[in-house]
Motif scaffolding. Structure first.
Motif, PDB file in Angstrom:
ATOM      1  N   LEU A 167       0.839  -1.192   0.000  1.00  0.00           N
ATOM      2  CA  LEU A 167       0.000   0.000   0.000  1.00  0.00           C
ATOM      3  C   LEU A 167       0.878   1.246   0.000  1.00  0.00           C
ATOM      4  CD1 LEU A 167      -2.776  -1.030   2.557  1.00  0.00           C
ATOM      5  CD2 LEU A 167      -3.039  -0.716   0.097  1.00  0.00           C
ATOM      6  N   PRO A 168       0.414   2.333  -0.589  1.00  0.00           N
ATOM      7  CA  PRO A 168       1.243   3.534  -0.697  1.00  0.00           C
ATOM      8  C   PRO A 168       1.488   4.232   0.633  1.00  0.00           C
ATOM      9  CG  PRO A 168      -0.972   3.964  -1.518  1.00  0.00           C
ATOM     10  CD  PRO A 168      -0.878   2.496  -1.285  1.00  0.00           C
ATOM     11  N   VAL A 169       0.761   3.857   1.679  1.00  0.00           N
ATOM     12  CA  VAL A 169       0.927   4.470   2.996  1.00  0.00           C
ATOM     13  C   VAL A 169       0.642   3.402   4.048  1.00  0.00           C
ATOM     14  CG1 VAL A 169      -1.477   5.249   3.131  1.00  0.00           C
ATOM     15  CG2 VAL A 169       0.275   6.459   4.432  1.00  0.00           C
ATOM     16  N   GLU A 170       1.319   3.493   5.185  1.00  0.00           N
ATOM     17  CA  GLU A 170       1.030   2.579   6.289  1.00  0.00           C
ATOM     18  C   GLU A 170      -0.416   2.824   6.718  1.00  0.00           C
ATOM     19  OE1 GLU A 170       2.813   0.301   7.772  1.00  0.00           O
ATOM     20  OE2 GLU A 170       4.737   0.569   6.759  1.00  0.00           O
ATOM     21  N   SER A 171      -1.276   1.835   6.532  1.00  0.00           N
ATOM     22  CA  SER A 171      -2.704   2.098   6.695  1.00  0.00           C
ATOM     23  C   SER A 171      -3.483   0.811   6.824  1.00  0.00           C
ATOM     24  CB  SER A 171      -3.222   2.888   5.483  1.00  0.00           C
ATOM     25  OG  SER A 171      -2.990   2.144   4.283  1.00  0.00           O
ATOM     26  N   THR A 172      -4.769   0.982   7.095  1.00  0.00           N
ATOM     27  CA  THR A 172      -5.727  -0.115   7.048  1.00  0.00           C
ATOM     28  C   THR A 172      -6.845   0.293   6.084  1.00  0.00           C
ATOM     29  OG1 THR A 172      -6.881   0.793   8.970  1.00  0.00           O
ATOM     30  CG2 THR A 172      -5.287  -0.950   9.377  1.00  0.00           C
ATOM     31  N   VAL A 173      -7.494  -0.702   5.495  1.00  0.00           N
ATOM     32  CA  VAL A 173      -8.574  -0.429   4.553  1.00  0.00           C
ATOM     33  C   VAL A 173      -9.835  -0.085   5.338  1.00  0.00           C
ATOM     34  CG1 VAL A 173     -10.005  -1.343   2.705  1.00  0.00           C
ATOM     35  CG2 VAL A 173      -7.581  -1.939   2.807  1.00  0.00           C
ATOM     36  N   LEU A 233     -10.492   2.336  -2.961  1.00  0.00           N
ATOM     37  CA  LEU A 233     -10.303   2.006  -1.547  1.00  0.00           C
ATOM     38  C   LEU A 233     -10.130   3.286  -0.750  1.00  0.00           C
ATOM     39  CD1 LEU A 233      -7.733  -0.961  -1.708  1.00  0.00           C
ATOM     40  CD2 LEU A 233     -10.242  -1.057  -1.801  1.00  0.00           C
ATOM     41  N   VAL A 234     -10.705   3.326   0.435  1.00  0.00           N
ATOM     42  CA  VAL A 234     -10.468   4.402   1.385  1.00  0.00           C
ATOM     43  C   VAL A 234      -9.556   3.834   2.469  1.00  0.00           C
ATOM     44  CG1 VAL A 234     -11.481   6.022   3.023  1.00  0.00           C
ATOM     45  CG2 VAL A 234     -12.680   5.480   0.899  1.00  0.00           C
ATOM     46  N   LEU A 235      -8.379   4.415   2.596  1.00  0.00           N
ATOM     47  CA  LEU A 235      -7.364   3.928   3.530  1.00  0.00           C
ATOM     48  C   LEU A 235      -7.278   4.856   4.732  1.00  0.00           C
ATOM     49  CD1 LEU A 235      -4.551   3.149   0.921  1.00  0.00           C
ATOM     50  CD2 LEU A 235      -6.353   1.610   1.755  1.00  0.00           C
ATOM     51  N   ALA A 236      -7.241   4.282   5.921  1.00  0.00           N
ATOM     52  CA  ALA A 236      -7.081   5.058   7.155  1.00  0.00           C
ATOM     53  C   ALA A 236      -5.599   5.065   7.531  1.00  0.00           C
ATOM     54  CB  ALA A 236      -7.913   4.448   8.281  1.00  0.00           C
ATOM     55  N   ALA A 237      -5.029   6.266   7.629  1.00  0.00           N
ATOM     56  CA  ALA A 237      -3.596   6.410   7.891  1.00  0.00           C
ATOM     57  C   ALA A 237      -3.366   7.344   9.073  1.00  0.00           C
ATOM     58  CB  ALA A 237      -2.878   6.953   6.648  1.00  0.00           C
ATOM     59  N   ARG A 238      -2.158   7.320   9.599  1.00  0.00           N
ATOM     60  CA  ARG A 238      -1.808   8.204  10.703  1.00  0.00           C
ATOM     61  C   ARG A 238      -1.547   9.614  10.191  1.00  0.00           C
ATOM     62  NH1 ARG A 238       1.019   3.432  11.925  1.00  0.00           N
ATOM     63  NH2 ARG A 238       2.868   4.201  10.849  1.00  0.00           N
ATOM     64  N   PRO A 239      -1.692  10.617  11.039  1.00  0.00           N
ATOM     65  CA  PRO A 239      -1.378  11.987  10.636  1.00  0.00           C
ATOM     66  C   PRO A 239       0.072  12.102  10.158  1.00  0.00           C
ATOM     67  CG  PRO A 239      -2.562  11.991  12.713  1.00  0.00           C
ATOM     68  CD  PRO A 239      -2.227  10.560  12.418  1.00  0.00           C
ATOM     69  N   LEU A 240       0.260  12.863   9.088  1.00  0.00           N
ATOM     70  CA  LEU A 240       1.580  13.170   8.530  1.00  0.00           C
ATOM     71  C   LEU A 240       2.323  11.939   8.026  1.00  0.00           C
ATOM     72  CD1 LEU A 240       2.812  15.827  11.126  1.00  0.00           C
ATOM     73  CD2 LEU A 240       1.671  16.217   8.947  1.00  0.00           C
ATOM     74  N   ALA A 241       1.597  10.841   7.777  1.00  0.00           N
ATOM     75  CA  ALA A 241       2.254   9.633   7.284  1.00  0.00           C
ATOM     76  C   ALA A 241       2.808   9.860   5.877  1.00  0.00           C
ATOM     77  CB  ALA A 241       1.269   8.465   7.276  1.00  0.00           C
ATOM     78  N   THR A 288       5.141   5.755  -3.904  1.00  0.00           N
ATOM     79  CA  THR A 288       4.617   5.022  -5.048  1.00  0.00           C
ATOM     80  C   THR A 288       4.954   3.542  -4.889  1.00  0.00           C
ATOM     81  OG1 THR A 288       4.745   4.693  -7.436  1.00  0.00           O
ATOM     82  CG2 THR A 288       6.683   5.636  -6.367  1.00  0.00           C
ATOM     83  N   PRO A 289       3.972   2.649  -5.032  1.00  0.00           N
ATOM     84  CA  PRO A 289       4.243   1.218  -4.843  1.00  0.00           C
ATOM     85  C   PRO A 289       5.128   0.620  -5.932  1.00  0.00           C
ATOM     86  CG  PRO A 289       1.885   1.705  -4.694  1.00  0.00           C
ATOM     87  CD  PRO A 289       2.545   2.916  -5.253  1.00  0.00           C
ATOM     88  N   VAL A 290       5.151   1.251  -7.116  1.00  0.00           N
ATOM     89  CA  VAL A 290       5.887   0.716  -8.267  1.00  0.00           C
ATOM     90  C   VAL A 290       6.537   1.873  -9.017  1.00  0.00           C
ATOM     91  CG1 VAL A 290       4.431  -1.321  -8.614  1.00  0.00           C
ATOM     92  CG2 VAL A 290       3.766   0.857  -9.622  1.00  0.00           C
ATOM     93  N   PRO A 291       7.510   1.581  -9.874  1.00  0.00           N
ATOM     94  CA  PRO A 291       8.021   2.643 -10.756  1.00  0.00           C
ATOM     95  C   PRO A 291       6.874   3.213 -11.581  1.00  0.00           C
ATOM     96  CG  PRO A 291       9.461   0.734 -10.816  1.00  0.00           C
ATOM     97  CD  PRO A 291       8.246   0.306 -10.052  1.00  0.00           C
ATOM     98  N   PHE A 317      -2.819  -5.702  -4.114  1.00  0.00           N
ATOM     99  CA  PHE A 317      -1.961  -5.388  -2.993  1.00  0.00           C
ATOM    100  C   PHE A 317      -1.850  -6.583  -2.052  1.00  0.00           C
ATOM    101  CE2 PHE A 317      -3.278  -1.390  -4.698  1.00  0.00           C
ATOM    102  CZ  PHE A 317      -2.135  -0.610  -4.616  1.00  0.00           C
ATOM    103  N   ALA A 318      -0.680  -6.714  -1.430  1.00  0.00           N
ATOM    104  CA  ALA A 318      -0.441  -7.794  -0.483  1.00  0.00           C
ATOM    105  C   ALA A 318      -1.447  -7.712   0.655  1.00  0.00           C
ATOM    106  CB  ALA A 318       0.989  -7.723   0.063  1.00  0.00           C
ATOM    107  N   LYS A 319      -1.762  -8.830   1.241  1.00  0.00           N
ATOM    108  CA  LYS A 319      -2.862  -8.903   2.192  1.00  0.00           C
ATOM    109  C   LYS A 319      -2.507  -8.401   3.588  1.00  0.00           C
ATOM    110  CE  LYS A 319      -5.575 -10.482  -0.873  1.00  0.00           C
ATOM    111  NZ  LYS A 319      -6.566  -9.547  -1.464  1.00  0.00           N
ATOM    112  N   ASP A 320      -1.231  -8.125   3.872  1.00  0.00           N
ATOM    113  CA  ASP A 320      -0.870  -7.607   5.198  1.00  0.00           C
ATOM    114  C   ASP A 320      -1.075  -6.097   5.219  1.00  0.00           C
ATOM    115  OD1 ASP A 320       1.141  -7.243   3.378  1.00  0.00           O
ATOM    116  OD2 ASP A 320       2.757  -7.368   4.859  1.00  0.00           O
ATOM    117  N   LYS A 321      -2.335  -5.652   5.222  1.00  0.00           N
ATOM    118  CA  LYS A 321      -2.678  -4.250   5.123  1.00  0.00           C
ATOM    119  C   LYS A 321      -2.811  -3.590   6.492  1.00  0.00           C
ATOM    120  CE  LYS A 321      -5.233  -4.966   0.822  1.00  0.00           C
ATOM    121  NZ  LYS A 321      -5.354  -6.392   0.803  1.00  0.00           N
ATOM    122  N   ASP A 322      -2.228  -4.156   7.539  1.00  0.00           N
ATOM    123  CA  ASP A 322      -2.312  -3.571   8.865  1.00  0.00           C
ATOM    124  C   ASP A 322      -1.129  -2.681   9.136  1.00  0.00           C
ATOM    125  OD1 ASP A 322      -3.674  -6.659  10.102  1.00  0.00           O
ATOM    126  OD2 ASP A 322      -4.739  -4.922   9.361  1.00  0.00           O
TER     127      ASP A 322
END
Length: 378
Positions: A241-247, A264-272, A276-279, A373-378
Motif C-alpha cells: 500500500l502507498p501508505v502505512e494504513s488499514t482499509v 479504496l479508502v485507507l485510514a492512515a496516521r497523521p503526517l504519514a 509510489t508502490p511501483v516505478p 496489494f499484499a494482504k498484510d494491510k495492517d
C-alpha cells in the motif's frame, strides 16, 4: 465464609487480566531502540549520496518506532487499569486480608499465653499452620500485582521522553524530506507536461472519473519506458500500500451517507509518508475538485493509479519515479506528547485519523485495487 472469600480474593488477584494483555518491558525497549536508530539515520542522511532515499527510510523507521511505542503504551495502560479495577472491586477483602496478617503472632512464644492451656495452644498452632500459608499466598499475589502496576507506570513515564524525541525527530525528517525534494536535481522525464492542457482539463472536469478519463486519453508515450502492461499485471497481489494504513472502505462499498466510490479508502496516521508502490510516471499532481491534493501515477501503459487526499505532494508532471519513492504526506498533525499518551490509552495505540482515497484504472475504467496489494494491510 471468610476462608471462601479469601480464596476468591486469591483467584481474583492471580487472574486480574488475561496474559495476552500483559506488556513485555522488552517490547518497549525495542521500540525505544528503533526510535534512537531512526535518529542516527536522520543524522547520517545529511551525507547520504541519495538523500531523498535516506530520508524516506528514516521516516519509515520513525513511523514504525512510534507505532510500536503507541502499542506498548496502550497495552501498559490496559494492564494497569485491569489490575486496578480488580483491586478496587476487592477493596473490602483486601482490608480483611491486611487485618488478618497484622493480627498474626509475630513469634511462637506468644502461643504460650493461650488461656486454654496446652490443649488450646496446640489447637491454635494447628489453625495457624493451616491459615497462615493461604494468607501469605494472597499477600504475595497482592504484592505482585502492586509491583506490576508500578512497572506499568514506570514504563509509561520512561516512554514519555522517548516519545517526545521521536515525535520531534519524525517532524524534522519530514521537513528535511520536503526540502530535499524541492532542491533535488530534475528527475528523468518521460514527457513534457502541457500545463495549459492540464489546467483546462482540471477546470473542465466535474468528477474524478471525468478527469481520469481525459488524462488517459492523452496521446503519446507517457508510461516509464521499461514498463509494459504484462509486467505490471504480473505484480498483482505483490504491491505494498502507498501508505502505512488499514482499509477503511472497500471497492464500491458505500459510506455513511450512502455514497459508493470505485476505489479504496485507507485510514492512515497523521503526517504519514505516501510513496509510489511501483516505478511510475507522474501524470498529474495538485488540487482537484473536493479531493484535496491528488497525484496520478502511470505504472504502465493503460493503467493509472490515483491517490487523493494528500496534504502535500511532491514531484512534477512527466517525472519518472522509482518504486518506493515519496510522492507526498498525509494531513493532520502529530499530537503533543501528553495528548499522544492519553490517546494511546483511551482509543487504541495507533490512531489513524487521516484518509487516503486510492483508485486503480485500467483502460480508462476503475478496477478493484484490492487484489493488487499484499494482504498484510495492517
Amino acid at each position: 465464609m471468610r476462608r471462601a472469600g479469601a480464596l476468591l480474593l486469591a483467584l481474583a488477584l492471580t487472574g486480574a487480566a488475561p496474559a495476552a494483555a500483559q506488556t513485555d518491558p522488552a517490547e518497549a525497549a525495542r521500540a525505544a531502540d528503533a526510535l534512537r536508530e531512526a535518529g542516527r539515520s536522520l543524522d547520517a542522511a545529511d551525507s547520504a549520496s541519495d538523500r531523498v532515499a535516506a530520508l524516506t527510510e528514516t521516516i519509515r523507521a520513525y513511523e514504525d518506532g512510534l507505532a510500536a511505542l503507541r502499542e506498548g503504551m496502550r497495552r501498559a495502560a490496559i494492564r494497569e487499569q485491569a489490575i486496578a479495577t480488580v483491586l478496587d472491586a476487592r477493596r473490602d477483602e483486601i482490608t480483611q486480608l491486611i487485618g488478618a496478617l497484622s493480627g498474626l503472632p509475630q513469634s511462637p512464644e506468644t502461643l504460650l499465653l493461650h488461656p486454654a492451656g496446652p490443649l488450646g495452644t496446640a489447637r491454635a498452632g494447628m489453625m495457624l499452620g493451616e491459615v497462615t500459608p493461604a494468607l501469605q499466598a494472597e499477600a504475595d499475589a497482592l504484592r505482585t500485582r502492586l509491583e506490576e502496576i508500578a512497572l506499568m507506570r514506570a514504563l509509561q513515564e520512561s516512554a514519555a521522553e522517548t516519545l517526545a524525541e521521536g515525535l520531534a525527530g519524525a517532524q524534522r525528517a519530514r521537513t528535511e524530506l520536503s526540502q530535499a525534494m524541492s532542491e533535488r536535481r530534475a528527475l528523468p522525464r518521460r514527457f513534457a507536461a502541457d500545463s495549459d492542457r492540464l489546467r483546462a482539463l482540471v477546470e473542465g472536469s466535474d468528477t474524478l472519473d471525468g478527469f481520469a478519463a481525459g488524462l488517459a486519453a492523452t496521446a503519446g508515450p507517457t508510461a516509464p519506458e521499461d514498463s509494459q502492461p504484462a509486467d505490471f499485471a504480473a505484480l498483482k497481489g505483490q504491491l505494498s500500500l502507498p501508505v502505512e494504513s488499514t482499509v477503511l472502505r472497500g471497492f464500491g462499498q458505500p459510506d455513511a451517507a450512502g455514497v459508493a466510490r470505485p476505489g479504496l479508502v485507507l485510514a492512515a496516521r497523521p503526517l504519514a509518508l505516501v510513496t509510489t508502490p511501483v516505478p511510475a510516471t507522474i501524470r498529474y499532481r495538485g488540487p482537484l475538485l473536493d479531493y484535496g491534493n491528488v497525484i496520478v501515477l502511470e505504472p504502465a501503459e493503460g493503467y493509472l493509479l490515483v491517490l487523493a487526499g494528500l496534504a502535500e505532494v511532491y514531484g512534477a508532471e512527466g517525472e519518472v519515479l522509482q518504486g518506493g519513492r515519496p510522492v507526498g504526506l498525509m494531513g493532520g498533525a502529530d499530537p503533543k506528547t501528553a495528548a499522544f499518551a492519553g490517546a494511546a490509552s483511551d482509543r487504541g495505540g495507533d490512531l489513524r485519523t487521516e484518509t487516503l482515497y486510492m483508485e486503480l484504472r485500467q483502460g480508462g475504467s476503475p478496477v478493484d485495487p484490492d487484489p493488487w496489494f499484499a494482504k498484510d494491510k495492517d
